[in-house]
Design a protein around this motif. Structure first.
Motif, PDB file in Angstrom:
ATOM      1  N   ARG A   1       0.832  -1.211   0.000  1.00 36.14           N
ATOM      2  CA  ARG A   1       0.000   0.000   0.000  1.00 36.14           C
ATOM      3  C   ARG A   1       0.861   1.254   0.000  1.00 36.14           C
ATOM      4  O   ARG A   1       0.560   2.221  -0.701  1.00 36.14           O
ATOM      5  N   LEU A   2       1.927   1.265   0.794  1.00 37.25           N
ATOM      6  CA  LEU A   2       2.831   2.419   0.810  1.00 37.25           C
ATOM      7  C   LEU A   2       3.459   2.633  -0.566  1.00 37.25           C
ATOM      8  O   LEU A   2       3.603   3.766  -1.026  1.00 37.25           O
ATOM      9  N   HIS A   3       3.816   1.541  -1.223  1.00 34.00           N
ATOM     10  CA  HIS A   3       4.371   1.637  -2.571  1.00 34.00           C
ATOM     11  C   HIS A   3       3.322   2.175  -3.541  1.00 34.00           C
ATOM     12  O   HIS A   3       3.605   3.072  -4.345  1.00 34.00           O
ATOM     13  N   ASP A   4       2.115   1.648  -3.478  1.00 32.85           N
ATOM     14  CA  ASP A   4       1.039   2.087  -4.373  1.00 32.85           C
ATOM     15  C   ASP A   4       0.697   3.565  -4.179  1.00 32.85           C
ATOM     16  O   ASP A   4       0.298   4.239  -5.124  1.00 32.85           O
ATOM     17  N   LYS A   5       0.861   4.075  -2.959  1.00 31.56           N
ATOM     18  CA  LYS A   5       0.583   5.482  -2.658  1.00 31.56           C
ATOM     19  C   LYS A   5       1.770   6.391  -2.993  1.00 31.56           C
ATOM     20  O   LYS A   5       1.695   7.607  -2.817  1.00 31.56           O
ATOM     21  N   GLY A   6       2.881   5.799  -3.441  1.00 30.27           N
ATOM     22  CA  GLY A   6       4.061   6.590  -3.773  1.00 30.27           C
ATOM     23  C   GLY A   6       4.867   7.010  -2.559  1.00 30.27           C
ATOM     24  O   GLY A   6       5.718   7.895  -2.648  1.00 30.27           O
ATOM     25  N   MET A   7       4.627   6.376  -1.430  1.00 29.16           N
ATOM     26  CA  MET A   7       5.328   6.742  -0.199  1.00 29.16           C
ATOM     27  C   MET A   7       6.568   5.885   0.034  1.00 29.16           C
ATOM     28  O   MET A   7       7.374   6.183   0.912  1.00 29.16           O
ATOM     29  N   ALA A   8       6.709   4.808  -0.742  1.00 28.92           N
ATOM     30  CA  ALA A   8       7.875   3.930  -0.637  1.00 28.92           C
ATOM     31  C   ALA A   8       8.238   3.428  -2.030  1.00 28.92           C
ATOM     32  O   ALA A   8       7.361   3.253  -2.875  1.00 28.92           O
ATOM     33  N   THR A   9       9.528   3.241  -2.235  1.00 30.01           N
ATOM     34  CA  THR A   9       9.987   2.610  -3.471  1.00 30.01           C
ATOM     35  C   THR A   9      10.308   1.159  -3.143  1.00 30.01           C
ATOM     36  O   THR A   9      10.494   0.801  -1.975  1.00 30.01           O
ATOM     37  N   ARG A  10      10.376   0.358  -4.180  1.00 30.68           N
ATOM     38  CA  ARG A  10      10.773  -1.032  -3.955  1.00 30.68           C
ATOM     39  C   ARG A  10      11.656  -1.482  -5.103  1.00 30.68           C
ATOM     40  O   ARG A  10      11.539  -1.010  -6.230  1.00 30.68           O
ATOM     41  N   GLU A  11      12.551  -2.382  -4.758  1.00 29.20           N
ATOM     42  CA  GLU A  11      13.453  -2.951  -5.754  1.00 29.20           C
ATOM     43  C   GLU A  11      13.410  -4.458  -5.621  1.00 29.20           C
ATOM     44  O   GLU A  11      13.304  -5.001  -4.518  1.00 29.20           O
ATOM     45  N   LYS A  12      13.460  -5.119  -6.742  1.00 20.54           N
ATOM     46  CA  LYS A  12      13.421  -6.583  -6.761  1.00 20.54           C
ATOM     47  C   LYS A  12      14.712  -7.113  -6.165  1.00 20.54           C
ATOM     48  O   LYS A  12      15.806  -6.630  -6.464  1.00 20.54           O
ATOM     49  N   HIS A  13      14.566  -8.080  -5.289  1.00 22.82           N
ATOM     50  CA  HIS A  13      15.718  -8.713  -4.648  1.00 22.82           C
ATOM     51  C   HIS A  13      15.400 -10.186  -4.537  1.00 22.82           C
ATOM     52  O   HIS A  13      14.689 -10.612  -3.621  1.00 22.82           O
ATOM     53  N   GLY A  14      15.907 -10.963  -5.482  1.00 22.39           N
ATOM     54  CA  GLY A  14      15.550 -12.380  -5.518  1.00 22.39           C
ATOM     55  C   GLY A  14      14.088 -12.529  -5.891  1.00 22.39           C
ATOM     56  O   GLY A  14      13.611 -11.943  -6.851  1.00 22.39           O
ATOM     57  N   ARG A  15      13.347 -13.271  -5.080  1.00 23.86           N
ATOM     58  CA  ARG A  15      11.916 -13.468  -5.330  1.00 23.86           C
ATOM     59  C   ARG A  15      11.059 -12.474  -4.568  1.00 23.86           C
ATOM     60  O   ARG A  15       9.843 -12.521  -4.623  1.00 23.86           O
ATOM     61  N   SER A  16      11.687 -11.587  -3.832  1.00 22.88           N
ATOM     62  CA  SER A  16      10.979 -10.638  -2.987  1.00 22.88           C
ATOM     63  C   SER A  16      11.355  -9.211  -3.385  1.00 22.88           C
ATOM     64  O   SER A  16      12.033  -8.981  -4.371  1.00 22.88           O
ATOM     65  N   PHE A  17      10.880  -8.263  -2.604  1.00 23.25           N
ATOM     66  CA  PHE A  17      11.212  -6.864  -2.795  1.00 23.25           C
ATOM     67  C   PHE A  17      11.866  -6.326  -1.536  1.00 23.25           C
ATOM     68  O   PHE A  17      11.664  -6.834  -0.447  1.00 23.25           O
ATOM     69  N   ARG A  18      12.620  -5.261  -1.707  1.00 28.41           N
ATOM     70  CA  ARG A  18      13.143  -4.479  -0.596  1.00 28.41           C
ATOM     71  C   ARG A  18      12.564  -3.080  -0.748  1.00 28.41           C
ATOM     72  O   ARG A  18      12.477  -2.553  -1.841  1.00 28.41           O
ATOM     73  N   TYR A  19      12.178  -2.476   0.371  1.00 25.18           N
ATOM     74  CA  TYR A  19      11.459  -1.208   0.372  1.00 25.18           C
ATOM     75  C   TYR A  19      12.274  -0.108   1.042  1.00 25.18           C
ATOM     76  O   TYR A  19      13.035  -0.364   1.971  1.00 25.18           O
ATOM     77  N   HIS A  20      12.045   1.122   0.560  1.00 30.30           N
ATOM     78  CA  HIS A  20      12.708   2.297   1.121  1.00 30.30           C
ATOM     79  C   HIS A  20      11.714   3.448   1.091  1.00 30.30           C
ATOM     80  O   HIS A  20      10.987   3.624   0.109  1.00 30.30           O
ATOM     81  N   ALA A  21      11.667   4.247   2.145  1.00 34.21           N
ATOM     82  CA  ALA A  21      10.757   5.399   2.196  1.00 34.21           C
ATOM     83  C   ALA A  21      11.196   6.437   1.167  1.00 34.21           C
ATOM     84  O   ALA A  21      12.392   6.680   0.993  1.00 34.21           O
ATOM     85  N   VAL A  22      10.219   7.043   0.494  1.00 37.01           N
ATOM     86  CA  VAL A  22      10.508   8.060  -0.513  1.00 37.01           C
ATOM     87  C   VAL A  22      10.908   9.373   0.142  1.00 37.01           C
ATOM     88  O   VAL A  22      11.836  10.036  -0.289  1.00 37.01           O
ATOM     89  N   ASP A  23      10.207   9.769   1.180  1.00 35.03           N
ATOM     90  CA  ASP A  23      10.439  11.042   1.854  1.00 35.03           C
ATOM     91  C   ASP A  23      10.655  10.830   3.340  1.00 35.03           C
ATOM     92  O   ASP A  23      10.268   9.807   3.889  1.00 35.03           O
ATOM     93  N   ASP A  24      11.222  11.856   3.983  1.00 37.53           N
ATOM     94  CA  ASP A  24      11.272  11.866   5.436  1.00 37.53           C
ATOM     95  C   ASP A  24       9.924  12.394   5.949  1.00 37.53           C
ATOM     96  O   ASP A  24       9.004  12.630   5.161  1.00 37.53           O
ATOM     97  N   GLU A  25       9.809  12.595   7.250  1.00 37.93           N
ATOM     98  CA  GLU A  25       8.533  13.027   7.823  1.00 37.93           C
ATOM     99  C   GLU A  25       8.080  14.379   7.280  1.00 37.93           C
ATOM    100  O   GLU A  25       6.903  14.578   6.973  1.00 37.93           O
ATOM    101  N   ALA A  26       9.008  15.317   7.155  1.00 38.48           N
ATOM    102  CA  ALA A  26       8.657  16.643   6.634  1.00 38.48           C
ATOM    103  C   ALA A  26       8.200  16.545   5.176  1.00 38.48           C
ATOM    104  O   ALA A  26       7.223  17.196   4.773  1.00 38.48           O
ATOM    105  N   GLY A  27       8.868  15.732   4.393  1.00 33.14           N
ATOM    106  CA  GLY A  27       8.479  15.543   2.999  1.00 33.14           C
ATOM    107  C   GLY A  27       7.112  14.907   2.871  1.00 33.14           C
ATOM    108  O   GLY A  27       6.316  15.267   1.996  1.00 33.14           O
ATOM    109  N   LEU A  28       6.819  13.963   3.748  1.00 29.66           N
ATOM    110  CA  LEU A  28       5.506  13.313   3.734  1.00 29.66           C
ATOM    111  C   LEU A  28       4.412  14.308   4.095  1.00 29.66           C
ATOM    112  O   LEU A  28       3.360  14.355   3.439  1.00 29.66           O
ATOM    113  N   ALA A  29       4.644  15.139   5.098  1.00 27.86           N
ATOM    114  CA  ALA A  29       3.662  16.150   5.476  1.00 27.86           C
ATOM    115  C   ALA A  29       3.435  17.119   4.322  1.00 27.86           C
ATOM    116  O   ALA A  29       2.290  17.498   4.025  1.00 27.86           O
TER     117      ALA A  29
END
Length: 121
Positions: free
Chosen positions: A52-80
């Motif tokens: 859901r976070l990825h679909d909302k554009g709040m997290a990116t994901r990269e393929k890693h094997g058969r799974s994904f690894r996630y990273h936040a797009v923005d910090d708290e101020a950026g999200l606000a």
């Protein structure tokens, strides 16, 4: 008598997962996120929240094997800031919304906003 666990506020799980992603120095797998959460959430719940976070554009994901690894797009101020922009984008009269917003600022926040608009911080 068995007590039911208290219901979380809407968005609370997403906020917890985002907190984990913000504190991480590298992208995390769902299992990594699950291990770092204070709550004992099911793996599938963590995957759903990350998706859901990825679909909302709040997290990116990269393929890693058969799974994904996630990273936040923005910090708290950026999200606000994103949330504020989304609200403005949904209003037909942006000027009125901004004017009302500015009139509700404290004197200190108004001065800060003026400095930011002038390119000073």
């Amino acid at each position: 008598m068995r007590k039911e666990p208290a219901r979380r506020a809407p968005g609370a799980l997403e906020a917890e997962v985002l907190g984990v992603l913000w504190r991480a120095e590298e992208p995390l797998s769902p299992a990594d996120v699950q291990a770092r959460l204070e709550d004992d959430l099911a793996y599938t719940t963590v995957v759903t929240i990350l998706t859901r976070l990825h679909d909302k554009g709040m997290a990116t994901r990269e393929k890693h094997g058969r799974s994904f690894r996630y990273h936040a797009v923005d910090d708290e101020a950026g999200l606000a800031a994103r949330k504020m922009t989304k609200v403005l984008d949904g209003e037909p009269d942006r000027g009125s919304v901004l004017a009302r917003f500015v009139t509700q600022l404290s004197d200190a926040d108004e001065a800060l906003l003026r400095d930011l608009l002038r390119g000073r911080k």
